[in-house]
Write a protein that holds these residues in place. Structure first.
Motif, PDB file in Angstrom:
ATOM      1  N   PRO A 158       0.803  -1.234   0.000  1.00  0.00           N
ATOM      2  CA  PRO A 158       0.000   0.000   0.000  1.00  0.00           C
ATOM      3  C   PRO A 158       0.832   1.279   0.000  1.00  0.00           C
ATOM      4  CG  PRO A 158      -0.960  -1.592   1.502  1.00  0.00           C
ATOM      5  CD  PRO A 158       0.362  -2.165   1.048  1.00  0.00           C
ATOM      6  N   ASP A 159       1.940   1.284   0.698  1.00  0.00           N
ATOM      7  CA  ASP A 159       2.765   2.491   0.764  1.00  0.00           C
ATOM      8  C   ASP A 159       3.549   2.750  -0.519  1.00  0.00           C
ATOM      9  OD1 ASP A 159       4.252   0.146   1.496  1.00  0.00           O
ATOM     10  OD2 ASP A 159       5.861   1.433   2.227  1.00  0.00           O
ATOM     11  N   LYS A 160       3.560   1.786  -1.453  1.00  0.00           N
ATOM     12  CA  LYS A 160       4.306   1.934  -2.709  1.00  0.00           C
ATOM     13  C   LYS A 160       3.383   1.952  -3.932  1.00  0.00           C
ATOM     14  CE  LYS A 160       8.341   1.496  -0.650  1.00  0.00           C
ATOM     15  NZ  LYS A 160       9.297   2.550  -0.534  1.00  0.00           N
ATOM     16  N   SER A 161       2.075   2.004  -3.710  1.00  0.00           N
ATOM     17  CA  SER A 161       1.132   1.832  -4.825  1.00  0.00           C
ATOM     18  C   SER A 161       1.078   3.014  -5.788  1.00  0.00           C
ATOM     19  CB  SER A 161      -0.267   1.533  -4.292  1.00  0.00           C
ATOM     20  OG  SER A 161      -0.749   2.625  -3.547  1.00  0.00           O
ATOM     21  N   THR A 162       1.592   4.179  -5.411  1.00  0.00           N
ATOM     22  CA  THR A 162       1.576   5.319  -6.331  1.00  0.00           C
ATOM     23  C   THR A 162       2.939   5.576  -6.978  1.00  0.00           C
ATOM     24  OG1 THR A 162       1.991   6.861  -4.517  1.00  0.00           O
ATOM     25  CG2 THR A 162      -0.320   6.454  -5.106  1.00  0.00           C
ATOM     26  N   GLU A 163       3.854   4.641  -6.813  1.00  0.00           N
ATOM     27  CA  GLU A 163       5.178   4.784  -7.425  1.00  0.00           C
ATOM     28  C   GLU A 163       5.180   4.278  -8.863  1.00  0.00           C
ATOM     29  OE1 GLU A 163       8.343   3.191  -5.092  1.00  0.00           O
ATOM     30  OE2 GLU A 163       7.716   4.272  -3.290  1.00  0.00           O
ATOM     31  N   HIS A 164       6.173   4.707  -9.610  1.00  0.00           N
ATOM     32  CA  HIS A 164       6.380   4.244 -10.987  1.00  0.00           C
ATOM     33  C   HIS A 164       7.196   2.954 -10.939  1.00  0.00           C
ATOM     34  CE1 HIS A 164       7.272   4.398 -15.273  1.00  0.00           C
ATOM     35  NE2 HIS A 164       8.520   4.118 -14.954  1.00  0.00           N
ATOM     36  N   TYR A 165       6.796   1.985 -11.737  1.00  0.00           N
ATOM     37  CA  TYR A 165       7.511   0.704 -11.776  1.00  0.00           C
ATOM     38  C   TYR A 165       8.002   0.417 -13.187  1.00  0.00           C
ATOM     39  CZ  TYR A 165       5.950  -0.144  -7.079  1.00  0.00           C
ATOM     40  OH  TYR A 165       5.769  -0.040  -5.730  1.00  0.00           O
ATOM     41  N   HIS A 166       9.238   0.054 -13.277  1.00  0.00           N
ATOM     42  CA  HIS A 166       9.870  -0.345 -14.536  1.00  0.00           C
ATOM     43  C   HIS A 166      10.521  -1.691 -14.246  1.00  0.00           C
ATOM     44  CE1 HIS A 166      12.079   0.018 -18.287  1.00  0.00           C
ATOM     45  NE2 HIS A 166      13.200  -0.216 -17.630  1.00  0.00           N
ATOM     46  N   ILE A 167      10.086  -2.727 -14.952  1.00  0.00           N
ATOM     47  CA  ILE A 167      10.597  -4.076 -14.699  1.00  0.00           C
ATOM     48  C   ILE A 167      11.257  -4.594 -15.973  1.00  0.00           C
ATOM     49  CG2 ILE A 167      10.004  -6.419 -13.982  1.00  0.00           C
ATOM     50  CD1 ILE A 167       7.563  -5.125 -12.575  1.00  0.00           C
ATOM     51  N   PRO A 168      12.544  -4.292 -16.145  1.00  0.00           N
ATOM     52  CA  PRO A 168      13.239  -4.736 -17.349  1.00  0.00           C
ATOM     53  C   PRO A 168      13.553  -6.230 -17.321  1.00  0.00           C
ATOM     54  CG  PRO A 168      14.662  -3.347 -16.001  1.00  0.00           C
ATOM     55  CD  PRO A 168      13.362  -3.463 -15.289  1.00  0.00           C
ATOM     56  N   LEU A 169      13.536  -6.809 -18.492  1.00  0.00           N
ATOM     57  CA  LEU A 169      13.969  -8.194 -18.672  1.00  0.00           C
ATOM     58  C   LEU A 169      15.168  -8.162 -19.605  1.00  0.00           C
ATOM     59  CD1 LEU A 169      13.547 -11.275 -18.351  1.00  0.00           C
ATOM     60  CD2 LEU A 169      12.150 -11.159 -20.432  1.00  0.00           C
ATOM     61  N   LEU A 170      16.308  -8.575 -19.109  1.00  0.00           N
ATOM     62  CA  LEU A 170      17.518  -8.680 -19.920  1.00  0.00           C
ATOM     63  C   LEU A 170      17.614 -10.128 -20.365  1.00  0.00           C
ATOM     64  CD1 LEU A 170      19.791  -6.661 -17.491  1.00  0.00           C
ATOM     65  CD2 LEU A 170      18.426  -5.808 -19.401  1.00  0.00           C
ATOM     66  N   LEU A 171      17.515 -10.361 -21.655  1.00  0.00           N
ATOM     67  CA  LEU A 171      17.339 -11.718 -22.184  1.00  0.00           C
ATOM     68  C   LEU A 171      18.429 -12.076 -23.176  1.00  0.00           C
ATOM     69  CD1 LEU A 171      15.435 -14.223 -22.547  1.00  0.00           C
ATOM     70  CD2 LEU A 171      14.293 -12.891 -24.338  1.00  0.00           C
ATOM     71  N   SER A 172      18.946 -13.282 -23.048  1.00  0.00           N
ATOM     72  CA  SER A 172      19.846 -13.862 -24.041  1.00  0.00           C
ATOM     73  C   SER A 172      19.330 -15.271 -24.323  1.00  0.00           C
ATOM     74  CB  SER A 172      21.287 -13.878 -23.527  1.00  0.00           C
ATOM     75  OG  SER A 172      21.444 -14.855 -22.519  1.00  0.00           O
ATOM     76  N   PRO A 173      19.860 -15.962 -25.305  1.00  0.00           N
ATOM     77  CA  PRO A 173      19.330 -17.287 -25.629  1.00  0.00           C
ATOM     78  C   PRO A 173      19.377 -18.290 -24.464  1.00  0.00           C
ATOM     79  CG  PRO A 173      20.704 -16.516 -27.409  1.00  0.00           C
ATOM     80  CD  PRO A 173      20.871 -15.544 -26.283  1.00  0.00           C
ATOM     81  N   TYR A 174      20.324 -18.126 -23.552  1.00  0.00           N
ATOM     82  CA  TYR A 174      20.461 -19.102 -22.472  1.00  0.00           C
ATOM     83  C   TYR A 174      20.498 -18.475 -21.083  1.00  0.00           C
ATOM     84  CZ  TYR A 174      21.254 -22.253 -26.290  1.00  0.00           C
ATOM     85  OH  TYR A 174      21.091 -22.967 -27.445  1.00  0.00           O
ATOM     86  N   GLY A 175      19.915 -17.299 -20.949  1.00  0.00           N
ATOM     87  CA  GLY A 175      19.870 -16.677 -19.642  1.00  0.00           C
ATOM     88  C   GLY A 175      19.027 -15.421 -19.650  1.00  0.00           C
ATOM     89  N   TYR A 176      18.633 -15.008 -18.458  1.00  0.00           N
ATOM     90  CA  TYR A 176      17.931 -13.748 -18.325  1.00  0.00           C
ATOM     91  C   TYR A 176      18.157 -13.190 -16.924  1.00  0.00           C
ATOM     92  CZ  TYR A 176      14.183 -16.295 -15.861  1.00  0.00           C
ATOM     93  OH  TYR A 176      13.464 -17.078 -14.992  1.00  0.00           O
ATOM     94  N   SER A 177      17.902 -11.893 -16.796  1.00  0.00           N
ATOM     95  CA  SER A 177      18.052 -11.205 -15.532  1.00  0.00           C
ATOM     96  C   SER A 177      17.001 -10.105 -15.481  1.00  0.00           C
ATOM     97  CB  SER A 177      19.461 -10.599 -15.452  1.00  0.00           C
ATOM     98  OG  SER A 177      19.629  -9.892 -14.248  1.00  0.00           O
ATOM     99  N   THR A 178      16.657  -9.700 -14.275  1.00  0.00           N
ATOM    100  CA  THR A 178      15.704  -8.627 -14.109  1.00  0.00           C
ATOM    101  C   THR A 178      16.011  -7.854 -12.832  1.00  0.00           C
ATOM    102  OG1 THR A 178      13.348  -8.066 -14.116  1.00  0.00           O
ATOM    103  CG2 THR A 178      14.011 -10.037 -12.883  1.00  0.00           C
ATOM    104  N   TYR A 179      15.415  -6.701 -12.705  1.00  0.00           N
ATOM    105  CA  TYR A 179      15.575  -5.870 -11.519  1.00  0.00           C
ATOM    106  C   TYR A 179      14.456  -4.848 -11.532  1.00  0.00           C
ATOM    107  CZ  TYR A 179      17.667  -2.734 -14.960  1.00  0.00           C
ATOM    108  OH  TYR A 179      17.868  -1.947 -16.055  1.00  0.00           O
ATOM    109  N   ARG A 180      14.257  -4.162 -10.420  1.00  0.00           N
ATOM    110  CA  ARG A 180      13.290  -3.068 -10.409  1.00  0.00           C
ATOM    111  C   ARG A 180      14.009  -1.811 -10.849  1.00  0.00           C
ATOM    112  NH1 ARG A 180      10.126   0.440  -5.874  1.00  0.00           N
ATOM    113  NH2 ARG A 180       9.285   1.831  -7.439  1.00  0.00           N
ATOM    114  N   GLY A 181      13.618  -1.314 -11.989  1.00  0.00           N
ATOM    115  CA  GLY A 181      14.203  -0.084 -12.511  1.00  0.00           C
ATOM    116  C   GLY A 181      13.460   1.126 -12.001  1.00  0.00           C
ATOM    117  N   SER A 182      13.850   2.282 -12.489  1.00  0.00           N
ATOM    118  CA  SER A 182      13.170   3.512 -12.073  1.00  0.00           C
ATOM    119  C   SER A 182      12.651   4.265 -13.277  1.00  0.00           C
ATOM    120  CB  SER A 182      14.129   4.394 -11.286  1.00  0.00           C
ATOM    121  OG  SER A 182      15.276   4.662 -12.048  1.00  0.00           O
TER     122      SER A 182
END
Length: 113
Positions: A89-113
């Motif tokens: 509830p305290d974070k519901s008005t924030e902006h969320y950016h959820i990038p997916l870094l993708l390669s053929p045999y791996g991926y990574s993600t993080y909470r962006g801004s």
């Protein structure tokens, strides 16, 4: 060899605690910048709860294989990627950016801004 211009199909889902079912909130395809600019209307915020970003990586990786046949496998190793996150509830008005870094045999993600 990854191309942001290919377009990665994705969907945003919200978990309904009552029915115990994932419900689709929105869907889209990434643009040439690797983003989905209109996944939610600018004034919309995510209500507190549990969410999932579903990425249809098989469709994207098959398209990449057409352009680079020697680099990509016939059958994608990761046919889909699901990223679950919680909005409090305290974070519901924030902006969320959820990038997916993708390669053929791996991926990574993080909470962006």
């Amino acid at each position: 060899y990854l191309s942001r211009a290919m377009g990665l199909p994705l969907a945003l889902l919200k978990y309904d605690e009552t029915s115990k079912v994932w419900e689709k909130v929105s869907e889209g395809v990434t643009n040439e910048d690797g983003r989905v600019g209109n996944l939610l209307a600018p004034s919309n915020y995510l209500a507190p709860g549990r969410y999932r970003m579903y990425f249809d990586t098989a469709t994207y990786l098959h398209a990449c294989k057409k352009q680079h046949p020697n680099f990509y496998a016939e059958v994608p190793f990761y046919p889909e990627v699901n990223i679950e996150f919680v909005i409090t509830p305290d974070k519901s008005t924030e902006h969320y950016h959820i990038p997916l870094l993708l390669s053929p045999y791996g991926y990574s993600t993080y909470r962006g801004s």
